[in-house]
Design an enzyme around this catalytic site. Structure first.
Site, PDB file in Angstrom:
ATOM      1  N   GLU A 178       1.683 -62.711 -14.924  1.00 51.83           N
ATOM      2  CA  GLU A 178       0.686 -61.543 -14.991  1.00 51.83           C
ATOM      3  C   GLU A 178      -0.462 -61.836 -15.585  1.00 51.83           C
ATOM      4  O   GLU A 178      -1.472 -61.425 -15.188  1.00 51.83           O
ATOM      5  CB  GLU A 178       1.542 -60.744 -15.734  1.00 51.83           C
ATOM      6  N   GLU A 179      -0.538 -62.867 -16.525  1.00 51.75           N
ATOM      7  CA  GLU A 179      -1.797 -62.940 -17.258  1.00 51.75           C
ATOM      8  C   GLU A 179      -2.847 -63.701 -16.660  1.00 51.75           C
ATOM      9  O   GLU A 179      -3.836 -63.343 -16.997  1.00 51.75           O
ATOM     10  CB  GLU A 179      -1.427 -63.662 -18.794  1.00 51.75           C
ATOM     11  N   ASP A 213       4.264 -52.253 -19.584  1.00 52.20           N
ATOM     12  CA  ASP A 213       3.217 -53.465 -20.147  1.00 52.20           C
ATOM     13  C   ASP A 213       2.033 -53.022 -21.079  1.00 52.20           C
ATOM     14  O   ASP A 213       0.937 -53.309 -20.951  1.00 52.20           O
ATOM     15  CB  ASP A 213       2.626 -54.096 -18.634  1.00 52.20           C
ATOM     16  N   HIS A 245       6.428 -58.445 -17.809  1.00 51.88           N
ATOM     17  CA  HIS A 245       5.958 -59.762 -17.574  1.00 51.88           C
ATOM     18  C   HIS A 245       6.728 -60.832 -18.542  1.00 51.88           C
ATOM     19  O   HIS A 245       6.508 -60.314 -20.020  1.00 51.88           O
ATOM     20  CB  HIS A 245       4.632 -59.922 -17.090  1.00 51.88           C
ATOM     21  N   HIS A 293      -3.368 -60.262 -26.815  1.00 51.08           N
ATOM     22  CA  HIS A 293      -4.084 -61.656 -26.500  1.00 51.08           C
ATOM     23  C   HIS A 293      -4.646 -62.324 -27.629  1.00 51.08           C
ATOM     24  O   HIS A 293      -5.493 -63.226 -27.435  1.00 51.08           O
ATOM     25  CB  HIS A 293      -5.383 -61.287 -25.365  1.00 51.08           C
ATOM     26  N   ASP A 341       2.695 -58.023 -25.895  1.00 51.37           N
ATOM     27  CA  ASP A 341       2.367 -58.372 -24.436  1.00 51.37           C
ATOM     28  C   ASP A 341       3.128 -59.512 -23.848  1.00 51.37           C
ATOM     29  O   ASP A 341       2.668 -60.542 -24.289  1.00 51.37           O
ATOM     30  CB  ASP A 341       0.864 -58.232 -24.527  1.00 51.37           C
TER      31      ASP A 341
HETATM   32 ZN   LIG Z   1       0.783 -57.819 -20.308  1.00 51.69          ZN
END
Ligand SMILES: [Zn+2]
Length: 445
Positions: free
Chosen positions: A311-312, A339, A265, A409, A277
């Protein structure tokens, strides 16, 4: 050059079928090309340093979509295009929180994606380590208070429930806000954001992640007496964001309508650089296809690189791709998702038939030179979930996963966390597996 010794293993594997033998030499060439390649990491650096993090609805993600199409074309991919995607546009505003009693202390927070804001709320904190503990307190012990979930990390899949479901769970008991200890096994005082899911039957209360250090401090203070926290957040959902999935192909020579998807993503959270990520996932997928193209290899089927979006905080890109292919899902032979970061790859997880699994486990030998030959059950994340749901065999690249959730994140998800050597190994694994799936005489489904 530790991979060279491993490559010798391609020549000495026994027990694999004749058809696999034919792919050993090609796999050797693909791995060698991946390990010599500097372009993939350079592209990743450009994405991280020049575009930066890429939340749905951000100007940076718009630039990333334009940039990605140019990169795909430059890499020699065909049919490069953007598929329009619409998603709710969540915006992080100014956020601040502090302990106001019994001491005064600023808290380092990140609102959870999708959270409503608050002009300001000051309330007593009730700190718990689990949903059971909160339920035992009941409405009497929770109403009018701010709930802090100080759940120790017991694996991402287990602990993330507090971030996803915690706010609504607390709201049903009358809580006015929720703080969630960052879902991470190791902390150097960075909060880790992520999305929440409000339940329809609960009031929507503001929710933010706090650092492990701050969560522990609040919990210790709570054990000694009353603790009050003040929270302000301008976060809100503002209309719809116009996004896009980006795709590009290496067209198959024999069955061009049959497709193997390789993707990750393009969007990310709005802190750090979205490096692990999932900058690594999209850039490794592109580089895998680019190397196959550079080597002059033309598989029987089409390899389609897909940069999913949203995606998030929504998954709208995954659903939009599924809608876009419509009935052509029957000609999707397999989908590979990356991912989980680009630490050292160990193989793939697979979701599909038992027969498909055993064929993939045999094909794993093509990657034993880089020790990424293990194929286990249960693979593929949110982006290929709609494809798997409708019958497409799905693979997820697996790594040792030693530090991924330390950075995930958070502001610490930056390029320096991506080891260039390990990144190349991931490119090699995607390219070898993707090429085999797209070229092998049989079909996985
Ligand atoms: Zn991800």
């Amino acid at each position: 050059m530790k991979w060279v010794a491993g490559l010798v293993a391609f020549g000495v594997v026994v027990g694999a079928g004749e058809t696999l033998n034919a792919y050993r030499e090609i796999s050797h060439r693909i791995v060698a090309a991946a390990m010599a390649d500097e372009e993939g990491y350079a592209r990743l650096a450009e994405l991280c340093d020049r575009i930066g993090n890429r939340l749905s609805g951000s100007e940076a993600l718009e630039r990333a979509v334009v940039w990605s199409q140019a990169q795909m074309k430059e890499a020699g991919l065909e049919n490069v295009t953007a598929i329009p995607v619409k998603a709710p546009h969540w915006v992080r505003g100014r956020e601040a929180a502090s302990i106001v009693a019994p001491v005064e202390r600023k808290l380092n927070i990140l609102g959870l994606g999708g959270s409503v804001g608050t002009a300001g709320v000051t309330a007593e904190v009730v700190a718990v380590q689990s949903f059971d503990e909160l339920d035992r307190l009941g409405r009497k012990g929770v109403a009018g208070r701010i709930v802090l979930y100080n759940a120790p990390y017991r694996g991402y899949g287990n602990t993330v429930a507090y971030r996803m479901a915690g706010p609504s769970h607390a709201a049903r008991l009358g809580a006015v806000a929720a703080l969630v200890r960052s879902v991470t096994p190791a902390s150097l005082a960075t909060p880790h954001t992520g999305t929440l899911e409000y339940d329809a039957d609960a009031p929507e209360i503001p929710a933010a992640s706090v650092t492990v250090e701050d969560a522990e401090t609040i919990a210790r203070l709570c054990a000694k007496g009353e603790v009050k926290v003040h929270l302000e957040m301008d976060d809100r959902t503002a209309g719809e964001a116009e996004l896009a999935d980006v795709i590009g192909e290496i067209r198959g020579v024999e069955f061009p309508e049959e497709v193997v998807v390789i993707g990750g993503h393009l969007d990310s959270w709005d802190v750090g650089q979205g490096a692990q990520d999932d900058g690594v996932g999209v850039m490794a997928a592109l580089e895998a296809a680019s190397l196959i193209h550079k080597l002059g290899l033309r598989p029987r089927r089409t390899i389609r690189v897909v940069f999913f979006t949203n995606e998030e905080n929504g998954g709208a890109g995954a659903e939009a791709y599924r809608e876009w292919i419509g009935g052509r899902i029957r000609t999707h032979v397999a989908a590979i998702e990356m991912d989980g970061g680009a630490e050292r790859p160990v193989g793939f997880g697979f979701t599909g038939t038992a027969a498909g699994l055993s064929r993939l486990q045999e094909a794993g030998v093509l990657l034993d030179g880089i020790h990424a030959e293990t194929v286990g059950t249960g693979g593929g994340g949110a982006d290929i979930a709609p494809l798997i749901r409708d019958g497409v065999p799905g693979l997820g690249l697996r790594t040792v996963g030693t530090h991924y959730f330390d950075w995930h994140h958070s502001a610490a998800d930056t390029l320096d966390k991506v080891d260039p050597y390990n990144f190349k190994l991931n490119v090699a694994a995607l390219a070898v597996m993707g090429y085999w799936l797209a070229d092998e005489p049989g079909r996985l489904n």
